[in-house]
Write a protein that holds these residues in place. Structure first.
Motif, PDB file in Angstrom:
ATOM      1  N   GLN A   1       0.856  -0.849  -0.100  1.00 53.18           N
ATOM      2  CA  GLN A   1       0.204   0.097   0.015  1.00 53.18           C
ATOM      3  C   GLN A   1       1.465   1.589   0.294  1.00 53.18           C
ATOM      4  O   GLN A   1       0.056   2.364  -0.094  1.00 53.18           O
ATOM      5  CB  GLN A   1      -1.155  -0.354   1.224  1.00 53.18           C
ATOM      6  N   SER A   2       2.205   0.897   0.037  1.00 52.48           N
ATOM      7  CA  SER A   2       3.312   2.578  -0.097  1.00 52.48           C
ATOM      8  C   SER A   2       3.368   3.156  -1.729  1.00 52.48           C
ATOM      9  O   SER A   2       3.196   4.753  -1.232  1.00 52.48           O
ATOM     10  CB  SER A   2       4.486   1.771  -0.317  1.00 52.48           C
ATOM     11  N   SER A   3       3.014   2.436  -2.200  1.00 54.50           N
ATOM     12  CA  SER A   3       2.766   3.038  -3.981  1.00 54.50           C
ATOM     13  C   SER A   3       2.408   2.275  -4.849  1.00 54.50           C
ATOM     14  O   SER A   3       2.518   1.088  -4.535  1.00 54.50           O
ATOM     15  CB  SER A   3       4.894   3.989  -4.703  1.00 54.50           C
ATOM     16  N   PRO A   4       2.381   3.316  -6.660  1.00 57.05           N
ATOM     17  CA  PRO A   4       1.789   1.429  -7.437  1.00 57.05           C
ATOM     18  C   PRO A   4       2.819   0.677  -7.475  1.00 57.05           C
ATOM     19  O   PRO A   4       4.331   0.703  -7.513  1.00 57.05           O
ATOM     20  CB  PRO A   4       1.189   2.785  -8.273  1.00 57.05           C
ATOM     21  N   ALA A   5       2.233  -0.192  -7.846  1.00 58.05           N
ATOM     22  CA  ALA A   5       3.147  -1.592  -8.098  1.00 58.05           C
ATOM     23  C   ALA A   5       4.228  -1.144  -9.110  1.00 58.05           C
ATOM     24  O   ALA A   5       3.415  -0.584 -10.033  1.00 58.05           O
ATOM     25  CB  ALA A   5       2.468  -2.978  -7.906  1.00 58.05           C
ATOM     26  N   ILE A   6       5.158  -2.009  -9.567  1.00 56.25           N
ATOM     27  CA  ILE A   6       5.588  -1.841 -10.883  1.00 56.25           C
ATOM     28  C   ILE A   6       5.730  -3.197 -11.190  1.00 56.25           C
ATOM     29  O   ILE A   6       5.807  -4.650 -10.576  1.00 56.25           O
ATOM     30  CB  ILE A   6       7.237  -1.671 -10.403  1.00 56.25           C
ATOM     31  N   PRO A   7       5.134  -3.287 -12.575  1.00 57.02           N
ATOM     32  CA  PRO A   7       4.197  -4.410 -13.392  1.00 57.02           C
ATOM     33  C   PRO A   7       5.797  -5.586 -13.581  1.00 57.02           C
ATOM     34  O   PRO A   7       5.896  -6.894 -13.226  1.00 57.02           O
ATOM     35  CB  PRO A   7       3.928  -4.749 -13.913  1.00 57.02           C
TER      36      PRO A   7
ATOM     37  N   LEU B   1       7.635   0.884  -4.025  1.00 55.99           N
ATOM     38  CA  LEU B   1       8.792   1.295  -3.841  1.00 55.99           C
ATOM     39  C   LEU B   1       8.079   1.879  -2.018  1.00 55.99           C
ATOM     40  O   LEU B   1       7.604   1.659  -2.036  1.00 55.99           O
ATOM     41  CB  LEU B   1       9.065   2.936  -3.846  1.00 55.99           C
ATOM     42  N   GLY B   2       9.193   1.819  -1.202  1.00 54.04           N
ATOM     43  CA  GLY B   2       8.907   2.279   0.122  1.00 54.04           C
ATOM     44  C   GLY B   2       8.130   3.999   0.584  1.00 54.04           C
ATOM     45  O   GLY B   2       8.242   5.064  -0.288  1.00 54.04           O
ATOM     46  N   THR B   3       7.654   3.997   1.843  1.00 57.56           N
ATOM     47  CA  THR B   3       8.149   5.582   1.895  1.00 57.56           C
ATOM     48  C   THR B   3       8.719   6.187   3.333  1.00 57.56           C
ATOM     49  O   THR B   3       8.226   7.077   4.320  1.00 57.56           O
ATOM     50  CB  THR B   3       6.347   6.268   1.854  1.00 57.56           C
ATOM     51  N   ARG B   4       9.667   5.712   2.768  1.00 59.57           N
ATOM     52  CA  ARG B   4      10.547   5.785   4.128  1.00 59.57           C
ATOM     53  C   ARG B   4      10.783   7.704   4.640  1.00 59.57           C
ATOM     54  O   ARG B   4      10.545   7.615   5.910  1.00 59.57           O
ATOM     55  CB  ARG B   4      11.987   5.207   4.659  1.00 59.57           C
ATOM     56  N   LEU B   5      10.676   8.410   3.955  1.00 55.90           N
ATOM     57  CA  LEU B   5      11.098   9.488   4.139  1.00 55.90           C
ATOM     58  C   LEU B   5      10.112  10.263   4.744  1.00 55.90           C
ATOM     59  O   LEU B   5       9.891  11.633   4.920  1.00 55.90           O
ATOM     60  CB  LEU B   5      11.186  10.392   2.738  1.00 55.90           C
ATOM     61  N   GLN B   6       8.939  10.203   4.334  1.00 56.29           N
ATOM     62  CA  GLN B   6       7.899  10.427   5.692  1.00 56.29           C
ATOM     63  C   GLN B   6       7.957  10.759   7.365  1.00 56.29           C
ATOM     64  O   GLN B   6       7.606  11.859   8.116  1.00 56.29           O
ATOM     65  CB  GLN B   6       5.901   9.567   5.397  1.00 56.29           C
TER      66      GLN B   6
END
Length: 610
Positions: A442-448, A454-459
């Motif tokens: 649920q982080s970001s759109p899947a890369i087919p 990708l992750g969202t650690r910068l939050q």
């Protein structure tokens, strides 16, 4: 022993043996790790195999596009705890100015703009190269098999997908295609597959096929990840604007130079002596030293103040945690942190003196000579500008919910506290505790082409200038991943950890107190009721807090909970079995006896061994 006696009943036994022990947050990862030990691999081979299985079977809690931290000792140097550093930095294009130019006041909690350089895979391959013994192809065969041939999906994976199904259908079609076969949420126990990720792992193995040594074959896979087909697909994926948790659409900024320029590595652990034991954690670029600060404060109290099962103990522990976590916000980051001062006995004594009979509702970082503490914006609930209405403007709104469960996922993809964990010890004395995280489905759109996102650690960074954790290109965000290693008489004796975002160390602390001071067995300590504070700014978007907030399991007892409320704690009852997903492995260096234990909450963590 002065602690409340542990319940003689445990949900499962503490496993004991002399061959090897594995424990993790999913039984398939535990089984894979134990299978490696059974076939002659060491703890590092086993942990790596189990970690890649976690990518497949707990995709709502971690992924290859995320990060990890580990802490370990080798049999050759059992007195030298090392941190396996798998936390990537901010990309070169990730500047506060860029985010503000996009109309953002915070780094979003979902979407590729929040991605740090993915570091988990490189870290695991580094560990395997330097300290493992197996070929990469053999280590990855478990994860490849589950991704290619399928595995029975967890109910919690389906629950997570259901929470973001609208986002997937409307804005992230590649995620809908990967995670919602036939346009629906998979049912618990349904066989699900991820052939794209199986192909990705297979291609990493193939990248080193022509090399002449095991180490060269692994390095070839690492290069392919950072410079080859994986890197190219990652960078291409961020080019199209897509929906973020802010309610607005943005492109990511990850570039080839960011991926090519990063390598995982090793660092010395931060340590503290507590009641005859050495507790080892990451440095202050993670939250790990906050646990050390809490223990340093508590070390000055008599044992009866440290019992988590009593009103006095729970109150004292909660107040000590608030003080340590305030310092986390004020001083921690990938920068020059005065850790020696923060862990000194004199400083701990000054902080200990602040603990009173009643709960504090204040944010109270300590005073460090020559430093100005960062005081974060104390939002109780944040409304992003894109979601504001005529009667509710951007900024504060009401009181934040306490977040008692895991995972906590909103329809926007915002995620709090999603992580997994694995611990392994082998018969030679190699021991590792590791916490993979980020890159959630649920982080970001899947890369087919890759089968992950990708992750969202910068939050976990701030856009305000001058803070110890201000978003800075090339700097690591202050991570919440925080595994623990315990040493006694210069030798590692325990490895443990838990998922849970800001709660990870808060749930590990009662385990340490109950085993080190209270005489509990590992399984008794994991089963015992626990709690945590929410009285500090959260590390995850939207960075809210609840002054005086404390979340408790009901099993703590009516009298204890009522006593905490009388002392001013703002209690949220979480149910009987809801908080913490700890696992642990233990080794007695004198007898060679090994132990392991895992958490019953959520009905998916398991230990194995013999």
């Amino acid at each position: 022993m002065t602690f409340t006696r542990p319940d003689p009943f445990t949900t499962r036994p503490t496993l004991r043996g002399t061959f090897g022990m594995s424990a993790s947050t999913h039984w398939l990862a535990t089984a894979a790790a134990q299978a490696v030990l059974e076939r002659g691999g060491n703890a590092f081979d086993a942990a790596t195999a189990g970690a890649f299985v976690l990518h497949v079977v707990e995709p709502h809690l971690n992924g290859p596009g995320g990060d990890m931290t580990g802490i370990f000792v080798t049999a050759q140097e059992p007195d030298r705890p090392l941190v396996l550093m798998g936390q990537g930095p901010a990309p070169a294009g990730a500047t506060p100015e860029h985010f503000r130019s996009e109309g953002l006041e915070l780094v979003p909690g979902s979407g590729a703009l929040a991605a740090a350089v993915p570091a988990a895979v490189d870290a695991w391959l580094l560990l395997l190269r330097d300290h493992g013994t197996w070929e990469l192809s053999s280590v990855l065969e478990f994860a490849i098999g589950y991704a290619r041939d399928g595995h029975p999906v967890l109910g919690r994976v389906g629950t997570t997908i259901a929470a973001v199904a609208g986002l997937f259908r409307e804005h992230w079609p590649t995620s809908a295609e990967l995670w919602m076969p036939e346009g629906r949420v998979p049912a618990e126990g349904e066989i699900v597959r991820n052939p794209a990720y199986a192909r990705t792992l297979g291609q990493l193995v193939e990248a080193g096929a022509a090399e002449s040594t095991r180490e060269a074959r692994i390095d070839a896979a690492r290069r392919e990840w950072r410079e080859g087909f994986v890197a190219k697909a990652l960078v291409a994926s961020v080019q199209n604007p897509h929906r973020h948790s802010s309610g607005t659409d943005h492109r990511g900024v990850l570039a080839m130079d960011d991926l090519e320029g990063f390598e995982a590595g090793y660092e010395a652990a931060a340590t503290l002596e507590f009641r005859g034991h050495t507790i080892a954690k990451t440095g202050p670029w993670g939250q790990g030293p906050a646990l050390l600060q809490t223990l340093s404060i508590l070390d000055g109290f008599a044992d009866e103040y440290l019992d988590p099962s009593t009103e006095l103990g729970a109150h004292t522990i909660l107040e000590a945690q608030k003080l340590a976590l305030a310092d986390r916000e004020a001083y921690y980051g990938d920068t020059d942190v005065p850790l020696d001062y923060l862990l000194s006995a004199e400083y701990a004594a000054s902080r200990r003196a602040l603990i009173a009979e009643r709960a504090s509702l204040e944010f109270r970082p300590g005073a460090v000579p020559g430093r100005e503490p960062f005081i974060p914006p104390l939002r109780t609930e944040y409304v992003p500008p894109a979601l504001a209405s005529d009667d509710v403007g951007p900024g504060l709104r009401g009181t934040a919910g306490a977040g008692v469960g895991e995972p906590t996922v909103l329809a926007t993809g915002e995620t709090r506290g999603d992580t997994c964990h694995i611990d392994v010890v082998d018969r030679w004395g190699n021991m590792i505790s590791a916490t993979p995280s980020g890159g959630w489905l649920q982080s970001s759109p899947a890369i087919p082409d890759l089968g992950f996102c990708l992750g969202t650690r910068l939050q976990m960074t701030w856009l305000e200038p001058g803070t110890p954790s201000t978003l800075t290109p090339g700097k690591r965000p202050r991570t919440t991943m925080t595994p623990t290693l315990v040493l006694r008489n210069g030798t590692a004796v325990a490895a443990l950890g838990s998922p849970g975002g800001d709660q990870q160390d808060q749930w590990q602390l009662p385990y340490l107190l109950r085993t080190i001071v209270g005489g509990y067995t590992p399984q008794q300590a994991i089963d015992a009721p626990t709690f945590h504070t929410t009285s500090m700014p959260g590390s995850f978007w939207p960075r809210t807090w609840e002054p005086g907030g404390a979340v408790v399991e009901d099993r703590l007892g009516t009298d204890v909970i009522a006593g905490l409320e009388r002392r001013g704690h703002r209690i949220t009852r979480a149910g009987d079995w809801t908080l913490g997903r700890l696992s642990a492995v233990v080794r007695d260096p004198l007898t060679g006896v090994l132990q392991s234990a895992a958490n019953p909450r959520g009905a998916q963590g398991y230990a194995a061994g013999r």
